[in-house]
Write a protein that holds these residues in place. Structure first.
Motif, short mmCIF file in Angstrom:
data_model
loop_
_atom_site.label_atom_id
_atom_site.label_comp_id
_atom_site.label_asym_id
_atom_site.label_seq_id
_atom_site.Cartn_x
_atom_site.Cartn_y
_atom_site.Cartn_z
N ALA A 109 -2.46 -7.15 -0.30
CA ALA A 109 -3.49 -6.81 0.68
C ALA A 109 -4.15 -5.48 0.33
O ALA A 109 -5.38 -5.33 0.42
CB ALA A 109 -2.88 -6.75 2.08
N GLU A 110 -3.35 -4.49 -0.08
CA GLU A 110 -3.92 -3.20 -0.48
C GLU A 110 -4.76 -3.34 -1.75
O GLU A 110 -5.81 -2.72 -1.89
CB GLU A 110 -2.81 -2.17 -0.71
N TYR A 111 -4.32 -4.18 -2.67
CA TYR A 111 -5.04 -4.41 -3.93
C TYR A 111 -6.38 -5.10 -3.67
O TYR A 111 -7.40 -4.78 -4.29
CB TYR A 111 -4.16 -5.23 -4.87
N ARG A 112 -6.39 -6.05 -2.77
CA ARG A 112 -7.62 -6.79 -2.50
C ARG A 112 -8.58 -6.04 -1.56
O ARG A 112 -9.81 -6.12 -1.71
CB ARG A 112 -7.29 -8.15 -1.90
N LEU A 113 -8.00 -5.31 -0.59
CA LEU A 113 -8.84 -4.78 0.49
C LEU A 113 -8.66 -3.29 0.76
O LEU A 113 -9.49 -2.69 1.43
CB LEU A 113 -8.53 -5.52 1.80
N GLY A 114 -7.56 -2.70 0.29
CA GLY A 114 -7.19 -1.37 0.75
C GLY A 114 -7.27 -0.27 -0.29
O GLY A 114 -8.19 -0.22 -1.10
N GLU A 115 -6.26 0.58 -0.31
CA GLU A 115 -6.31 1.81 -1.09
C GLU A 115 -6.14 1.60 -2.60
O GLU A 115 -6.50 2.48 -3.37
CB GLU A 115 -5.23 2.78 -0.60
N SER A 116 -5.60 0.46 -3.03
CA SER A 116 -5.49 0.22 -4.47
C SER A 116 -6.54 -0.79 -4.96
O SER A 116 -6.44 -1.30 -6.07
CB SER A 116 -4.08 -0.28 -4.82
N ARG A 117 -7.54 -1.03 -4.14
CA ARG A 117 -8.61 -1.94 -4.54
C ARG A 117 -9.29 -1.41 -5.81
O ARG A 117 -9.65 -0.23 -5.90
CB ARG A 117 -9.64 -2.06 -3.42
N GLY A 118 -9.46 -2.28 -6.79
CA GLY A 118 -10.06 -1.87 -8.05
C GLY A 118 -9.07 -1.29 -9.04
O GLY A 118 -9.44 -0.97 -10.17
N SER A 119 -7.80 -1.17 -8.64
CA SER A 119 -6.76 -0.65 -9.53
C SER A 119 -6.01 -1.82 -10.16
O SER A 119 -5.34 -2.56 -9.45
CB SER A 119 -5.77 0.24 -8.76
N SER A 120 -6.10 -1.98 -11.46
CA SER A 120 -5.44 -3.12 -12.10
C SER A 120 -3.93 -2.94 -12.18
O SER A 120 -3.19 -3.91 -12.31
CB SER A 120 -6.01 -3.35 -13.51
N VAL A 121 -3.45 -1.68 -12.09
CA VAL A 121 -2.02 -1.39 -12.09
C VAL A 121 -1.72 -0.49 -10.90
O VAL A 121 -2.28 0.60 -10.77
CB VAL A 121 -1.57 -0.69 -13.39
N SER A 122 -0.85 -0.95 -10.00
CA SER A 122 -0.52 -0.16 -8.81
C SER A 122 0.90 -0.46 -8.35
O SER A 122 1.46 -1.51 -8.67
CB SER A 122 -1.52 -0.43 -7.67
N VAL A 123 1.44 0.48 -7.60
CA VAL A 123 2.77 0.33 -7.01
C VAL A 123 2.64 0.59 -5.51
O VAL A 123 2.00 1.57 -5.10
CB VAL A 123 3.78 1.32 -7.62
N LEU A 124 3.22 -0.26 -4.69
CA LEU A 124 3.28 -0.03 -3.25
C LEU A 124 4.73 0.15 -2.83
O LEU A 124 5.60 -0.62 -3.25
CB LEU A 124 2.65 -1.18 -2.47
N LEU A 125 4.98 1.18 -2.02
CA LEU A 125 6.29 1.41 -1.44
C LEU A 125 6.19 1.28 0.07
O LEU A 125 5.33 1.91 0.69
CB LEU A 125 6.80 2.82 -1.79
N THR A 126 7.03 0.46 0.67
CA THR A 126 7.09 0.38 2.13
C THR A 126 8.26 1.23 2.60
O THR A 126 9.42 0.95 2.27
CB THR A 126 7.29 -1.08 2.60
N LEU A 127 7.96 2.28 3.34
CA LEU A 127 8.96 3.22 3.82
C LEU A 127 9.25 2.93 5.28
O LEU A 127 8.45 3.25 6.16
CB LEU A 127 8.46 4.66 3.65
N GLY A 128 10.36 2.29 5.53
CA GLY A 128 10.78 1.99 6.89
C GLY A 128 12.28 2.20 7.01
O GLY A 128 12.81 3.16 6.45
N THR A 129 12.96 1.32 7.73
CA THR A 129 14.42 1.41 7.81
C THR A 129 15.02 1.35 6.41
O THR A 129 15.98 2.04 6.09
CB THR A 129 14.97 0.27 8.67
N GLY A 130 14.45 0.49 5.56
CA GLY A 130 14.77 0.44 4.15
C GLY A 130 13.54 0.78 3.34
O GLY A 130 12.57 1.34 3.86
N VAL A 131 13.56 0.45 2.05
CA VAL A 131 12.39 0.65 1.19
C VAL A 131 12.11 -0.64 0.45
O VAL A 131 12.99 -1.19 -0.22
CB VAL A 131 12.61 1.79 0.18
N GLY A 132 10.89 -1.14 0.57
CA GLY A 132 10.45 -2.29 -0.19
C GLY A 132 9.48 -1.86 -1.27
O GLY A 132 8.96 -0.74 -1.25
N GLY A 133 9.23 -2.75 -2.22
CA GLY A 133 8.30 -2.43 -3.28
C GLY A 133 7.52 -3.62 -3.76
O GLY A 133 8.04 -4.74 -3.81
N GLY A 134 6.25 -3.39 -4.08
CA GLY A 134 5.40 -4.41 -4.69
C GLY A 134 4.68 -3.77 -5.86
O GLY A 134 4.10 -2.69 -5.72
N ILE A 135 4.70 -4.42 -7.01
CA ILE A 135 4.13 -3.86 -8.23
C ILE A 135 3.11 -4.83 -8.79
O ILE A 135 3.39 -6.03 -8.96
CB ILE A 135 5.24 -3.59 -9.28
#
Length: 291
Positions: A109-135
């Motif tokens: 969603a961030e790659y298509r519409l959000g802060e990493s739009r236009g970035s061909s290489v990006s990392v997302l970290l979800t900081l909550g009770t745990g930590v998730g990741g999308g690369i």
């Protein structure tokens, strides 16, 4: 094409129709997550059936590792009822169903519409009770050989100081999560009863110790990002989840770029919001079905 996006969390299930532009159509439906298999499957069937034939299928964001065929959960989901990983989502409806890990969906969603739009290489970290990741590498989700890539369980230290939820010691998640912040606060304050809410309240009131605790937690997050940036050389690292708002992204970006051996990267706070999971799942589903 319009797809029903569903984001399944440990306490809530969000659902809404999403179009090809990633826009949510109508109201987002919210339901409490049932804590047994029969109630859960009954609720999902009712949600999907309630949208009738106005949808082409369902894109589902879920905790846990999802197979590379996007049809089943193959890894642990500690925030759900015991039988959840055995759910056969294809039996819930005669419409097509696409399943993906929730952090991967948020990254897309961030790659298509959000802060990493236009970035061909990006990392997302979800900081909550745990930590998730999308690369995302070269405009594709990094899934790995089985679907489990992006788990944030690399070592932060080697002395078995802090046990992680995965059973190992000193993983990034054990320090960078909200749970990690609480443990850091307990260690630094000497108070075993202190909570993340206490830390956040103290930060907002300018309490010196609570500010130092947040800065230590932020430093641990920064150390992890430095490693990720050196590994993947991303255009952008996006911080998502309920705890991301307490991270000073400018300060993190400055330190990351002063220490990495790759080219400078950007540190951004996610823009897609609470519904990034269902939006990302829907968009991934549409792209998969279009071929």
């Amino acid at each position: 094409m319009e797809v029903l996006g569903i984001d399944i969390g440990g306490t809530k299930i969000y659902s809404a129709i999403v179009n090809e532009q990633g826009n949510i159509l109508g109201e987002v439906q919210k339901n409490r997550t049932p804590q047994n298999k029969d109630e859960f499957e009954g609720l999902l069937k009712r949600i999907i059936k309630g949208y009738g034939r106005e949808i082409s299928g369902a894109g589902i964001a879920t905790a846990g590792t999802v197979s590379n065929k996007n049809d089943r959960i193959i890894g642990s989901t500690g925030n759900m009822f015991k039988e959840y990983p055995h759910t056969d989502f294809k039996l819930l409806t005669d419409l097509p169903v696409f399943l993906e890990n929730d952090a991967n969906c948020a990254a897309w969603a961030e790659y298509r519409l959000g802060e990493s739009r236009g970035s061909s290489v990006s990392v997302l970290l979800t900081l909550g009770t745990g930590v998730g990741g999308g690369i995302i590498i070269n405009d594709r989700l990094l899934k790995g050989k089985s679907g489990g890539a992006g788990e944030m369980h690399f070592k932060m230290r080697m002395d078995k100081h802090r046990k992680c939820t995965c059973g190992a010691y000193d993983c990034f998640e054990a320090y960078a999560s909200g749970t990690g912040l609480r443990v850091t606060a307990q260690e630094m304050s000497g108070n075993p009863e202190i909570t993340t809410y206490d830390v956040v309240a103290g930060l907002k009131s300018g309490d010196k110790l609570m500010t130092e605790i947040i800065e230590r937690w932020e430093s641990d997050i920064t150390d992890g990002i430095i490693g990720l940036a050196n590994l993947f050389d991303p255009d952008c690292v996006v911080l998502s989840g309920s705890m991301a708002e307490y991270v000073d992204t400018n300060r993190v970006e400055e330190r990351v770029n002063s220490e990495i051996v790759t080219y400078p990267t950007k540190i951004r706070r996610a823009a897609a919001g609470n519904y990034a999971g269902l939006i990302g799942a829907s968009m991934l589903a549409m792209e998969a079905w279009r071929g």
